[in-house]
Design an enzyme around this catalytic site. Structure first.
Site, PDB file in Angstrom:
ATOM      1  N   GLY A   1       0.827  -1.196   0.000  1.00  0.00           N
ATOM      2  CA  GLY A   1       0.000   0.000   0.000  1.00  0.00           C
ATOM      3  C   GLY A   1       0.860   1.245   0.000  1.00  0.00           C
TER       4      GLY A   1
ATOM      5  N   VAL B   1      17.086   8.128  -1.214  1.00  0.00           N
ATOM      6  CA  VAL B   1      17.869   7.026  -1.776  1.00  0.00           C
ATOM      7  C   VAL B   1      18.640   7.510  -3.015  1.00  0.00           C
ATOM      8  CG1 VAL B   1      17.700   4.787  -2.946  1.00  0.00           C
ATOM      9  CG2 VAL B   1      16.373   5.219  -0.859  1.00  0.00           C
TER      10      VAL B   1
ATOM     11  N   ARG C   1       0.380  -4.892  -5.793  1.00  0.00           N
ATOM     12  CA  ARG C   1       0.417  -6.124  -5.007  1.00  0.00           C
ATOM     13  C   ARG C   1       0.685  -7.266  -5.994  1.00  0.00           C
ATOM     14  NH1 ARG C   1      -1.241  -4.635   0.162  1.00  0.00           N
ATOM     15  NH2 ARG C   1      -2.569  -2.793   0.185  1.00  0.00           N
TER      16      ARG C   1
ATOM     17  N   ASP D   1       5.130  -5.311   5.694  1.00  0.00           N
ATOM     18  CA  ASP D   1       5.550  -6.671   6.019  1.00  0.00           C
ATOM     19  C   ASP D   1       5.537  -7.603   4.805  1.00  0.00           C
ATOM     20  OD1 ASP D   1       2.831  -6.709   5.891  1.00  0.00           O
ATOM     21  OD2 ASP D   1       2.506  -7.706   7.814  1.00  0.00           O
ATOM     22  N   GLY D   2       4.549  -7.473   3.928  1.00  0.00           N
ATOM     23  CA  GLY D   2       4.535  -8.310   2.729  1.00  0.00           C
ATOM     24  C   GLY D   2       5.769  -8.057   1.869  1.00  0.00           C
TER      25      GLY D   2
ATOM     26  N   THR E   1       4.646   2.177   5.727  1.00  0.00           N
ATOM     27  CA  THR E   1       3.281   1.676   5.915  1.00  0.00           C
ATOM     28  C   THR E   1       2.565   2.525   6.939  1.00  0.00           C
ATOM     29  OG1 THR E   1       1.978  -0.079   6.957  1.00  0.00           O
ATOM     30  CG2 THR E   1       4.312  -0.063   7.445  1.00  0.00           C
TER      31      THR E   1
ATOM     32  N   ASP F   1       0.215   1.730   8.724  1.00  0.00           N
ATOM     33  CA  ASP F   1      -0.219   0.950   9.893  1.00  0.00           C
ATOM     34  C   ASP F   1       0.811   0.938  11.022  1.00  0.00           C
ATOM     35  OD1 ASP F   1      -2.558   0.343   8.632  1.00  0.00           O
ATOM     36  OD2 ASP F   1      -1.875  -1.598   7.898  1.00  0.00           O
TER      37      ASP F   1
ATOM     38  N   ASP G   1       2.909  -1.227  11.738  1.00  0.00           N
ATOM     39  CA  ASP G   1       2.895  -2.535  12.394  1.00  0.00           C
ATOM     40  C   ASP G   1       4.145  -3.359  12.067  1.00  0.00           C
ATOM     41  OD1 ASP G   1       2.279  -2.809   9.764  1.00  0.00           O
ATOM     42  OD2 ASP G   1       0.643  -4.232  10.051  1.00  0.00           O
TER      43      ASP G   1
ATOM     44  N   ARG H   1      -5.828  -3.097  10.024  1.00  0.00           N
ATOM     45  CA  ARG H   1      -6.494  -4.389   9.970  1.00  0.00           C
ATOM     46  C   ARG H   1      -6.068  -5.281  11.144  1.00  0.00           C
ATOM     47  NH1 ARG H   1      -9.343  -5.386   5.519  1.00  0.00           N
ATOM     48  NH2 ARG H   1      -8.106  -3.849   4.415  1.00  0.00           N
TER      49      ARG H   1
ATOM     50  N   GLY I   1      -9.342  13.370  21.167  1.00  0.00           N
ATOM     51  CA  GLY I   1     -10.067  13.402  22.433  1.00  0.00           C
ATOM     52  C   GLY I   1     -11.263  12.470  22.420  1.00  0.00           C
TER      53      GLY I   1
ATOM     54  N   GLU J   1     -10.418  -0.789  12.313  1.00  0.00           N
ATOM     55  CA  GLU J   1     -10.926  -1.720  11.297  1.00  0.00           C
ATOM     56  C   GLU J   1     -10.996  -3.151  11.819  1.00  0.00           C
ATOM     57  OE1 GLU J   1      -9.456  -1.898   6.655  1.00  0.00           O
ATOM     58  OE2 GLU J   1      -8.100  -1.305   8.252  1.00  0.00           O
TER      59      GLU J   1
END
Lengths: 327, 327, 327, 327
Positions: free
Chosen positions: B14, B26, B75, B106-107, B129, B131, B133, B175, B189, B225
């Site tokens: 994503g 880079v 993807r 992560d993918g 990402t 997320d 995560d 997710r 808040g 989500e």
């Protein structure tokens, strides 16, 4: 008509950015003319409950930039009853409020129209609705902010669409009118805009996608809530079936369209109309909405503000413009 | 390890705001070290298709402020196959690219981990990402922008909620992780934040609402989500049944969280990590993600970046903070 | 130490976005712990004047998103006198306030340090300053918003610079520190960043411009207010003389850096530190500032917060990063 | 008039947000009518240098949301000479460009007026100037964005002003016209607006401040660059002398007013006028600017666009409105 000494002000219906700027202008104009001004909370509900409080310059300090409405708003059923309106009138009399400025949309004005005639009570309305679906004004307070909210949101979606070569279907507000979709769709450079007024069905949409430029990385289709093709999900399903290899996503913008700081245009419009409403009342105007048409202040009877406006505001020239730009 | 002369760069998964800032860094770092740098379009898909092009300083001019990714992303299933990866390796060899910087989540790193080992090919990853995560970095590129996007959107919804005395349930992305919900929920808040990690079920939510301050005009509940209570709609239905007199609305923020101009923090983080990735490759680092932990640059093996991170980033102290603040 | 039952809270020094979020957290945490909380207006001035008012949950409703400070702030000379402080102490005693949370910068903490010791009065400070020039916290409340304000402003200037092939010199805040300039300069992709700590003089700037890429349409040079090369105008004059054919413009961003809605990070930081300050007082902490270092809550004696911080926060690694990125 | 087959498009003068949307519309409309379209870089300078390139749909992809101008702009002296214009004409003939769309302000149109007549060359102009100081259109492209930029900046300053009980003097653009000051001043709720057209001198300003409401925490005075009272600094010095106990600050907004993403209104206006310009050329229009007056497309001879516009756009009604609202 008795002399006006105390003006009540309320907001009703869905909140719209710029309502606070309008309230501020009503208060400032009242003070300028040495009138009292009374805030009424939660629209017609507060009118019936007698939720009144005196306002002064400080009451409206530093609110011009805020979304929502400090007077709060409410969808009030009781005002549709004779008893409800009688109670409202009683409260106004007791508080010696002798005129009203009501800020809202067509539902607000329908109530005001009845009340104004029923009790011979002076009321001037201000158009406050993001939908802009009122006759008697080029723009309603909140519309410019709403279309900018849409444009800012879809600009973000465009970033993702471009990065993934995706087609996005974005649903915007406008239950009975494609006005938000039309302007914001042009603003975001939409590849197609589906609005009730244009009667563009799915076959035409398919055709447009099939014949469109092939070198486009992303596509954005703006769908008005009330489009007859159905909302974004219906359109999305049809497109996924027709173009199975497209990467299609759907986004329903929802409530973020409504809030936030008003744009300069909405603040200026609200300020101008708020002053005009108060001065209109002082000149004996009643049962009318004050709007701005071709830069001029215009008063339109409430009964004429809520007609269907599409033919006037969504002309063939606009639809042709969309077609040319979305090539 | 052979000397690195030509670094390929790609974005995958994503899109996240700040990816362009990372690409720019880079490229600039490669040029600073007199390396060639090659852009690879559409992530691993472009690696397999051989969609390469040489980049120079001008390729990344004026992109630091743009959302999305100029290298596009995708993807890609084919990279999960041995044949796909073999083709990718062949393309890299033919183009004399001898190291890769991959920007994604992560993918992306799982693919990079396999490829790097399969062909003994130097790869350093950058965490990109929204997320957040990933283990091995306090913040992933895009997260700060995403939570600010949520905060700006919910600030608008708060205007409406306050004007109507409403309860809004707002669903945000994440997710498998409540990290976006946690920070943005504190930021707006929120009266309650429902995240998978906290195991706050509906009974507790009901309790909190029933025992909360009664003088609050509006309530905002942020739902991740992936919350086990179900998405915003499930929570909404349960609340409507339990509190029938509340005026409850639901908003799913969706894709607007992802796009838009990156924040300063995301630009700085992406810039710093992009340079560190190139210099890491030059120092012989491979099969690792470069992150920032406690202000320091840290390299973490790909295989350790994709573990479950909740225990580390969503501590009891954070959950207690939410409880105190949402009183 | 007597038990704390009533906490006073004030903001002092220059206002910083996120101060309201901090006030809200102090109030909420106090209520959570069943303490009274008293608002003190206009910083130390209000302490001396006795401008106190009781706060409850409603006092801080819907302020988390607002810039400035609802408690107002002031640069107070009287608090530097023994008489002023004695009067302040008397007021606190009379109002039965037995601890203070002070939100501000180094001047604020110097005052708090003296007062706390002079009267053995419990005080915990929160770092609220856009300059971020305090030891004892990675980030001060307001800094993240300020650098985003700079980035958003300079992004706009970049549009003009690109359209006209211009060189812009943009002066940002930071009288004694280049921290705003450093981060925001990286964030906008500045071609050069002049900060007091880096000792880059005009000759080096000339050299960098002369040896830089020739294909750049625009150049942005960020100058910290306090740079030894002089402010933006001095740098501008020197550049105009040296490069007479360049189209050079100057922009001093000024006060727009300071205001506006706080970012999510500033809101979260302020919320966390506000709670930690109250709980720190309850644990007996005093004469300290509460900060966040490497994600952890840290208490630092006031006397150690106001040392020169450049060596710690502006490291050679950061300066090297700027050099690589500005190629 | 020969048939038009190839339209050249350029931007000239100061850049204005929405110019890219206008360029896009010119290109799209040209393609719609099966015309070639040629981009000309750096305004009249590129016309003289022959800096031309063919444009297609892809040339204008994803630019509608960007500030500045992808065609760049330049203040060109050579076009004021007969030789310069002769060279420009020669270049146009050689490249078989047989009509021009020029996007800019009064200087642009003065040049276009001469050139169009000198060589009987078809030119239609689009009003692109943040100052909005042109006859023949209610709004110029860029004005709406500029006033929103001012409003957003001053909203931030208001936060600081409120926190410190300060008086701020904010200087906005508009060398010969108070139009930016007027609208943005109403939009920010300014306590006073000083514009050349209103002839409000310092004595009146002093009077207004002395007689204004005493309960106002902050005051914002908007000063147009070209105000006869002098710029913000002159006004500031006078106020400091007259009101020594006021805490007075000055902010010159400068170049941030000009850039950034265009508002929806500017994008729609630019899109509509861009199409109208091309279709105007096809209908034989020349030596005119296309504008929008009272929602209608209107063509006005270049020679009539650059008259003094204050009497028309800054009416006594607007000045009275400012007075009422700033109470």
């Amino acid at each position: 008509m008795s002399t006006i000494k105390n003006i009540g002000v309320l907001t009703s219906g869905g909140d719209a950015p710029g309502m606070n700027a309008a309230i501020r202008a009503v208060v400032r104009a009242s003070l300028y003319h040495n009138l009292k001004v009374t805030g009424i909370l939660r629209g017609y509900e507060g009118l019936i409950q007698g939720d009144f409080f005196p306002m002064d310059g400080k009451s409206v300090a530093n609110i011009i930039q805020r979304g929502g409405t400090i007077l709060k708003t409410y969808r009030c059923d009781a005002f549709r009853t004779k008893e409800g309106r009688a109670q409202a009138y009683k409260n106004l009399k007791e508080s010696e409020i002798d005129a009203l400025v009501v800020i809202g949309g067509d539902g607000t004005f329908r109530g005001a129209d009845i009340f104004s005639q029923e009790f011979d009570f002076p009321i001037v309305g201000l158009p406050g609705t993001i939908d802009n679906d009122l006759m008697g004004t080029d723009f309603a307070i909140g519309y410019d902010t709403a279309i900018n909210n849409v444009v800012n949101a879809v600009d973000k979606i465009r970033d993702t669409a471009e990065s993934h070569d995706r087609l996005f279907i974005v649903e915007v507000m406008g239950r009975d009118s494609g006005l938000i979709a039309l302007r914001s769709g042009i603003g975001v450079g939409a590849e197609a805009i589906l609005i009730p007024e244009a009667k563009v069905g799915l076959p035409q949409l398919f055709h447009r996608i099939e014949t469109g430029r092939k070198d486009k990385a992303s596509k954005i289709i703006i769908v008005a809530e009330g489009d007859e093709g159905g909302g974004a999900y219906v359109v999305g399903e049809a497109l996924k079936e027709k173009f199975p290899k497209y990467d299609i996503r759907i986004s329903v913008l929802g409530h973020i369209q409504r809030g936030g700081k008003p744009t300069c245009m909405d603040r200026v419009l609200a300020s101008r109309l708020g002053v005009a409403a108060v001065e209109g009342l002082l000149e004996g105007k009643t049962d009318v909405m004050v709007g701005q048409i071709n830069k001029e202040i215009v008063f339109t009877p409430f009964s004429q503000t809520t007609k269907h406006i599409d033919a006037e505001k969504i002309t063939p020239a606009w639809l042709r413009l969309v077609e040319i730009l979305s090539m």
